[in-house]
Design a protein around this motif. Structure first.
Motif, PDB file in Angstrom:
ATOM      1  N   ALA A  84       0.821  -1.186  -0.024  1.00  9.17           N
ATOM      2  CA  ALA A  84       0.090  -0.025   0.111  1.00  9.17           C
ATOM      3  C   ALA A  84       0.716   1.192  -0.104  1.00  9.17           C
ATOM      4  CB  ALA A  84      -0.910  -0.198   1.261  1.00  9.17           C
ATOM      5  N   VAL A  85       1.928   1.078  -0.668  1.00  7.12           N
ATOM      6  CA  VAL A  85       2.980   2.097  -0.842  1.00  7.12           C
ATOM      7  C   VAL A  85       2.897   2.474  -2.529  1.00  7.12           C
ATOM      8  CG1 VAL A  85       5.242   3.088  -0.662  1.00  7.12           C
ATOM      9  CG2 VAL A  85       4.266   1.660   1.140  1.00  7.12           C
ATOM     10  N   CYS A  86       2.439   3.763  -2.963  1.00  2.00           N
ATOM     11  CA  CYS A  86       2.466   4.158  -4.236  1.00  2.00           C
ATOM     12  C   CYS A  86       3.806   4.122  -4.919  1.00  2.00           C
ATOM     13  CB  CYS A  86       1.761   5.690  -4.159  1.00  2.00           C
ATOM     14  SG  CYS A  86       1.667   6.121  -5.962  1.00  2.00           S
ATOM     15  N   THR A  87       3.870   3.458  -6.104  1.00  2.00           N
ATOM     16  CA  THR A  87       5.006   3.295  -6.971  1.00  2.00           C
ATOM     17  C   THR A  87       5.387   4.453  -7.305  1.00  2.00           C
ATOM     18  OG1 THR A  87       3.758   2.490  -8.674  1.00  2.00           O
ATOM     19  CG2 THR A  87       4.550   0.617  -7.331  1.00  2.00           C
ATOM     20  N   HIS A  88       4.769   5.569  -7.499  1.00  2.00           N
ATOM     21  CA  HIS A  88       5.337   6.684  -8.057  1.00  2.00           C
ATOM     22  C   HIS A  88       6.005   7.665  -7.241  1.00  2.00           C
ATOM     23  CE1 HIS A  88       4.216  11.062  -8.971  1.00  2.00           C
ATOM     24  NE2 HIS A  88       4.836  10.814 -10.088  1.00  2.00           N
ATOM     25  N   ARG A  89       5.763   7.873  -6.024  1.00  2.00           N
ATOM     26  CA  ARG A  89       6.594   8.741  -5.077  1.00  2.00           C
ATOM     27  C   ARG A  89       6.856   8.007  -3.774  1.00  2.00           C
ATOM     28  NH1 ARG A  89       8.625  13.953  -6.785  1.00  2.00           N
ATOM     29  NH2 ARG A  89       8.464  13.848  -9.128  1.00  2.00           N
ATOM     30  N   GLN A  90       6.329   7.182  -3.629  1.00  2.00           N
ATOM     31  CA  GLN A  90       6.351   6.170  -2.363  1.00  2.00           C
ATOM     32  C   GLN A  90       5.381   6.773  -1.147  1.00  2.00           C
ATOM     33  OE1 GLN A  90       9.445   6.425  -4.034  1.00  2.00           O
ATOM     34  NE2 GLN A  90       8.609   4.716  -5.127  1.00  2.00           N
ATOM     35  N   CYS A  91       4.256   7.397  -1.516  1.00  2.00           N
ATOM     36  CA  CYS A  91       3.494   7.836  -0.695  1.00  2.00           C
ATOM     37  C   CYS A  91       2.743   6.827  -0.076  1.00  2.00           C
ATOM     38  CB  CYS A  91       2.365   9.064  -1.144  1.00  2.00           C
ATOM     39  SG  CYS A  91       3.212  10.269  -1.460  1.00  2.00           S
ATOM     40  N   PRO A  92       2.492   6.568   1.215  1.00  2.00           N
ATOM     41  CA  PRO A  92       1.555   5.478   1.988  1.00  2.00           C
ATOM     42  C   PRO A  92       0.073   5.899   1.522  1.00  2.00           C
ATOM     43  CG  PRO A  92       2.239   6.994   3.605  1.00  2.00           C
ATOM     44  CD  PRO A  92       2.934   7.496   2.066  1.00  2.00           C
ATOM     45  N   MET A  93      -0.550   4.800   1.072  1.00  2.00           N
ATOM     46  CA  MET A  93      -2.120   4.913   0.900  1.00  2.00           C
ATOM     47  C   MET A  93      -2.780   4.102   2.127  1.00  2.00           C
ATOM     48  SD  MET A  93      -1.646   4.247  -3.478  1.00  2.00           S
ATOM     49  CE  MET A  93      -0.924   2.475  -3.153  1.00  2.00           C
ATOM     50  N   ALA A  94      -3.966   4.937   2.240  1.00  2.00           N
ATOM     51  CA  ALA A  94      -4.811   4.433   3.292  1.00  2.00           C
ATOM     52  C   ALA A  94      -6.132   4.174   2.557  1.00  2.00           C
ATOM     53  CB  ALA A  94      -4.278   4.962   4.504  1.00  2.00           C
ATOM     54  N   PHE A  95      -6.567   4.368   1.478  1.00  2.00           N
ATOM     55  CA  PHE A  95      -7.998   4.833   1.014  1.00  2.00           C
ATOM     56  C   PHE A  95      -8.165   3.640   0.198  1.00  2.00           C
ATOM     57  CE2 PHE A  95     -10.701   7.400  -1.540  1.00  2.00           C
ATOM     58  CZ  PHE A  95     -11.916   7.513  -0.740  1.00  2.00           C
ATOM     59  N   VAL A  96      -9.340   3.062   0.011  1.00  2.00           N
ATOM     60  CA  VAL A  96      -9.884   2.248  -1.028  1.00  2.00           C
ATOM     61  C   VAL A  96     -11.209   2.677  -1.514  1.00  2.00           C
ATOM     62  CG1 VAL A  96     -10.565  -0.271  -1.899  1.00  2.00           C
ATOM     63  CG2 VAL A  96      -8.530   0.219  -0.239  1.00  2.00           C
ATOM     64  N   GLU A  97     -11.561   2.827  -2.790  1.00  2.00           N
ATOM     65  CA  GLU A  97     -12.685   3.262  -3.408  1.00  2.00           C
ATOM     66  C   GLU A  97     -13.094   2.217  -4.304  1.00  2.00           C
ATOM     67  OE1 GLU A  97     -13.337   6.822  -6.058  1.00  2.00           O
ATOM     68  OE2 GLU A  97     -13.812   7.642  -4.120  1.00  2.00           O
ATOM     69  N   ARG A  98     -14.207   1.687  -4.433  1.00  2.00           N
ATOM     70  CA  ARG A  98     -14.502   0.640  -5.431  1.00  2.00           C
ATOM     71  C   ARG A  98     -13.630  -0.032  -5.905  1.00  2.00           C
ATOM     72  NH1 ARG A  98     -17.032   5.576  -6.751  1.00  2.00           N
ATOM     73  NH2 ARG A  98     -15.767   5.879  -8.279  1.00  2.00           N
ATOM     74  N   LEU A  99     -12.886  -0.975  -5.128  1.00  2.00           N
ATOM     75  CA  LEU A  99     -11.754  -1.857  -5.389  1.00  2.00           C
ATOM     76  C   LEU A  99     -10.696  -0.970  -6.137  1.00  2.00           C
ATOM     77  CD1 LEU A  99     -13.782  -5.025  -6.479  1.00  2.00           C
ATOM     78  CD2 LEU A  99     -12.045  -4.590  -4.216  1.00  2.00           C
ATOM     79  N   GLU A 100     -10.460   0.378  -5.775  1.00  2.00           N
ATOM     80  CA  GLU A 100      -9.089   1.032  -6.202  1.00  2.00           C
ATOM     81  C   GLU A 100      -8.575   1.616  -4.932  1.00  2.00           C
ATOM     82  OE1 GLU A 100     -10.196   2.527 -10.880  1.00  2.00           O
ATOM     83  OE2 GLU A 100     -10.553   3.884  -8.904  1.00  2.00           O
ATOM     84  N   VAL A 101      -7.271   1.191  -5.020  1.00  2.00           N
ATOM     85  CA  VAL A 101      -6.338   1.857  -3.850  1.00  2.00           C
ATOM     86  C   VAL A 101      -6.057   3.332  -4.416  1.00  2.00           C
ATOM     87  CG1 VAL A 101      -4.425   1.662  -2.262  1.00  2.00           C
ATOM     88  CG2 VAL A 101      -5.388  -0.344  -3.205  1.00  2.00           C
ATOM     89  N   VAL A 102      -6.433   4.231  -3.646  1.00  2.00           N
ATOM     90  CA  VAL A 102      -6.223   5.671  -4.144  1.00  2.00           C
ATOM     91  C   VAL A 102      -4.949   6.348  -3.436  1.00  2.00           C
ATOM     92  CG1 VAL A 102      -7.340   7.986  -4.277  1.00  2.00           C
ATOM     93  CG2 VAL A 102      -8.646   5.725  -4.687  1.00  2.00           C
ATOM     94  N   CYS A 103      -3.955   6.902  -4.175  1.00  2.00           N
ATOM     95  CA  CYS A 103      -3.014   7.780  -3.631  1.00  2.00           C
ATOM     96  C   CYS A 103      -3.195   9.086  -3.490  1.00  2.00           C
ATOM     97  CB  CYS A 103      -1.670   7.712  -4.441  1.00  2.00           C
ATOM     98  SG  CYS A 103      -0.085   8.418  -3.556  1.00  2.00           S
ATOM     99  N   THR A 104      -3.575   9.561  -2.516  1.00  2.00           N
ATOM    100  CA  THR A 104      -3.930  10.956  -2.105  1.00  2.00           C
ATOM    101  C   THR A 104      -2.895  11.965  -2.451  1.00  2.00           C
ATOM    102  OG1 THR A 104      -3.800  10.799   0.235  1.00  2.00           O
ATOM    103  CG2 THR A 104      -6.058  10.405  -0.771  1.00  2.00           C
ATOM    104  N   CYS A 105      -1.775  11.719  -2.576  1.00  2.00           N
ATOM    105  CA  CYS A 105      -0.445  12.557  -2.892  1.00  2.00           C
ATOM    106  C   CYS A 105      -0.775  12.877  -4.444  1.00  2.00           C
ATOM    107  CB  CYS A 105       0.697  11.843  -2.681  1.00  2.00           C
ATOM    108  SG  CYS A 105       1.237  11.502  -1.178  1.00  2.00           S
ATOM    109  N   HIS A 106      -0.819  12.280  -5.275  1.00  2.00           N
ATOM    110  CA  HIS A 106      -0.907  12.610  -6.603  1.00  2.00           C
ATOM    111  C   HIS A 106      -2.012  11.972  -7.457  1.00  2.00           C
ATOM    112  CE1 HIS A 106       3.330  12.941  -5.049  1.00  2.00           C
ATOM    113  NE2 HIS A 106       3.069  14.186  -5.690  1.00  2.00           N
ATOM    114  N   GLY A 107      -2.799  11.242  -6.945  1.00  2.00           N
ATOM    115  CA  GLY A 107      -3.892  10.896  -7.768  1.00  2.00           C
ATOM    116  C   GLY A 107      -3.763   9.359  -8.500  1.00  2.00           C
TER     117      GLY A 107
END
Length: 141
Positions: A84-107
């Protein structure tokens, strides 16, 4: 009475000030996009109990932020887990919406059942993490 041409700022001064403001904001934005100062640890390699399996209903996913793992249960008893760490800029992700893990850092958005990128800027999928049900709990690593 004062001369209006002398009291208002020169056009060049206004444009220079605006450019400096934009450059400063861009610098702050760039600094904010650099990822966390202390990147989160990698998902577990050694077995670790994430929590109750009941937190991941069939057809849904749940992020276990303490361990940086997202777990989906696409079919009864079949669990899939990913970092659950975004592969773009390694932001931790803690949000799931409709079976999508969402990175709130960059979308960026990732498929919680496959780890695939659904929306960038991330280009790389989420790394898979071994997971299994053990009694009432989920164990990753």
């Amino acid at each position: 009475m004062s001369d209006p041409a002398r009291t208002r700022p020169a056009r060049r001064a206004v444009l220079r000030g605006a450019a400096a403001t934009v450059a400063g904001a861009a610098g702050l934005g760039a600094a904010g996009c650099a990822g966390p100062e202390h990147p989160p640890p990698a998902p577990p390699e050694e077995p670790v109990t994430l929590g109750r399996a009941a937190r991941v209903p069939v057809g849904e996913a749940h992020v276990f932020p303490d361990h940086h793992v997202v777990v989906a249960q696409p079919e009864p008893g079949a669990y899939r887990a990913f970092s659950a760490v975004c592969t773009h800029r390694q932001c931790p992700m803690a949000f799931v919406e409709r079976l999508e893990v969402v990175c709130t850092c960059h979308g960026s958005r990732f498929d919680a059942t496959t780890g695939a990128v659904r929306q960038g800027p991330a280009r790389d999928p989420l790394p898979e993490v071994p997971v299994r049900a053990q009694g009432d709990d989920l164990v990753a690593g």
